[in-house]
Write an enzyme that holds these catalytic residues in place. Structure first.
Site, PDB file in Angstrom:
ATOM      1  N   GLU A  59     -28.159 -33.754  49.136  1.00 60.29           N
ATOM      2  CA  GLU A  59     -28.869 -34.211  50.337  1.00 60.29           C
ATOM      3  C   GLU A  59     -27.891 -34.675  51.408  1.00 60.29           C
ATOM      4  OE1 GLU A  59     -31.518 -35.030  46.745  1.00 60.29           O
ATOM      5  OE2 GLU A  59     -29.391 -35.270  47.227  1.00 60.29           O
ATOM      6  N   CYS A  90     -28.768 -41.245  48.356  1.00 55.83           N
ATOM      7  CA  CYS A  90     -29.315 -40.160  49.165  1.00 55.83           C
ATOM      8  C   CYS A  90     -30.596 -40.595  49.871  1.00 55.83           C
ATOM      9  CB  CYS A  90     -29.563 -38.932  48.304  1.00 55.83           C
ATOM     10  SG  CYS A  90     -28.018 -38.181  47.731  1.00 55.83           S
TER      11      CYS A  90
END
Length: 160
Positions: A59, A90
């Site tokens: 991500e 993330c």
């Protein structure tokens, strides 16, 4: 194509990236794509092992690429698709990027069954600093608020 089918299409792309990443040895089985107006604008794979960077999760890699392409630190018109529920780091990065939505395939419990257990970190987030497993200590300094005061008084700042 229905909205659900479109979400599944992009999730499948994130899963494909995760699957391919396992073969490369660059990092763990995680992939992410960022979509704007129905088109993928960024892709990311976990590259922790290949870069020796513990922050190079799928991500984060995708957010970095998308922000660079968009020329902005926010992804307000974008959707993030991840092969797995984002870890705490993330998730924080996703919130800072401010996309309009996040969709993920496997959940954190599935990841834990395969050795990627972030429960420890989730638990640490709700622990007082003095009780954390990594020595964490607040030391007040006479000028610790000065950078914030300067920020408050800066007339040409860009709020984020």
């Amino acid at each position: 194509m229905s909205e659900t089918e479109q979400h599944k299409k992009f999730l499948q792309e994130a899963i494909k990236l995760a699957r391919e990443n396992v073969a490369t040895g660059r990092g763990g089985p995680f992939g992410a794509v960022i979509v704007k107006n129905g088109e993928i604008i960024a892709r990311g794979c976990n590259q922790v092992l290949g870069t020796h960077d513990p922050t190079m999760h799928a991500e984060v890699a995708a957010i970095r690429e998308a922000c660079k392409k968009e020329g902005h630190f926010e992804l307000k018109d974008c959707i993030i698709y991840s092969s797995c529920e984002p870890c705490p780091m993330c998730l924080g990065a996703i919130y800072w990027a401010r996309p309009k939505a996040l969709y993920f395939a496997a959940d954190r419990h599935c990841a834990a069954r395969h050795g990627f257990d972030d429960k420890f970190i989730y638990d640490q987030l709700t622990t007082t600093p003095s009780a954390r497993k990594i020595h964490t200590e607040h030391i007040s300094m006479p000028d610790d608020e000065e950078p914030f005061v300067r920020w408050d008084n800066k007339e040409d700042k860009i709020r984020y």
